[in-house]
Scaffold this active site. Sequence first.
Site, PDB file in Angstrom:
ATOM      1  N   ARG A  41     -22.951 -47.321   3.250  1.00 27.27           N
ATOM      2  CA  ARG A  41     -21.900 -46.896   2.324  1.00 27.27           C
ATOM      3  C   ARG A  41     -21.126 -45.730   2.936  1.00 27.27           C
ATOM      4  O   ARG A  41     -21.712 -44.734   3.349  1.00 27.27           O
ATOM      5  CB  ARG A  41     -22.495 -46.465   0.977  1.00 27.27           C
ATOM      6  N   SER A 110     -24.312 -52.577  -9.531  1.00 23.16           N
ATOM      7  CA  SER A 110     -24.638 -51.331 -10.217  1.00 23.16           C
ATOM      8  C   SER A 110     -24.552 -51.527 -11.726  1.00 23.16           C
ATOM      9  O   SER A 110     -23.597 -52.120 -12.239  1.00 23.16           O
ATOM     10  CB  SER A 110     -23.685 -50.213  -9.782  1.00 23.16           C
ATOM     11  N   LYS A 142     -22.718 -38.528  -6.208  1.00 22.88           N
ATOM     12  CA  LYS A 142     -21.818 -39.424  -6.929  1.00 22.88           C
ATOM     13  C   LYS A 142     -21.408 -38.757  -8.242  1.00 22.88           C
ATOM     14  O   LYS A 142     -21.897 -39.097  -9.318  1.00 22.88           O
ATOM     15  CB  LYS A 142     -22.489 -40.771  -7.200  1.00 22.88           C
TER      16      LYS A 142
END
Length: 223
Positions: A41, A110, A142
């Site tokens: 990511r 998610s 996040k």
Amino acid sequence: MRRPLDPTLYLVTDTALCAPRPVADVVAAAVAGGATAVQVRDKTASRRELLALTRAVQAAVAGTGVPVVVNDAVDVALLAGADGVHLGQDDLPVTEVRAVLGPDRSVGLSISSRAQLDAAMALPPGTVDLVGLSPLWGTPTKPDAGPALGTAGVAELAAVARAGGLTAVAIGGISTERAAEAAAAGVDGICVVSAVCTAADPEAAARRLRTAVERGRLTGVAR
């Protein structure tokens, strides 16, 4: 043929947190310490950069059997021959992604609420393999994540997911100190970012996390 994805200790990479070390070096160390899956990511990378990063990570884990999936970028996953993708709620439609990837790659999604999980479970069988329950706790990696689910919330969603045949992992704020608590919530594995990517010794950090996960699983079974 799809490579089995063991989510026990699922590492999600963060290029900035790994710096100045190459991401691939951190991944190799983490796998040596017990990481069982890797998601590449990097939201700031160009597609070309992400492709190069994915290939570097694949080279780092070659021969270990550890699968590598790509966050969001289906095109990169296909070009790299990655083992799958992980999608957020605002990413490409999961049914269309599955159609493009075919049956031999993993698709993760998610999930931050029961409504989202119910929607995922209502999809045709085989569309989604794994759900990432997030955030378990608040996390600086996040900041746009929703409200923390807590262990009770994650345990409830994990039980529903398992009953529906989906693998469930918890992510968000999981440190070495809290890994056992996270694993005791009944998930199939934990996802970590900073707990490994910022560690001075990623191999040792991964080893401690694996030990904590196994301890937490025993605690969860004993309940």
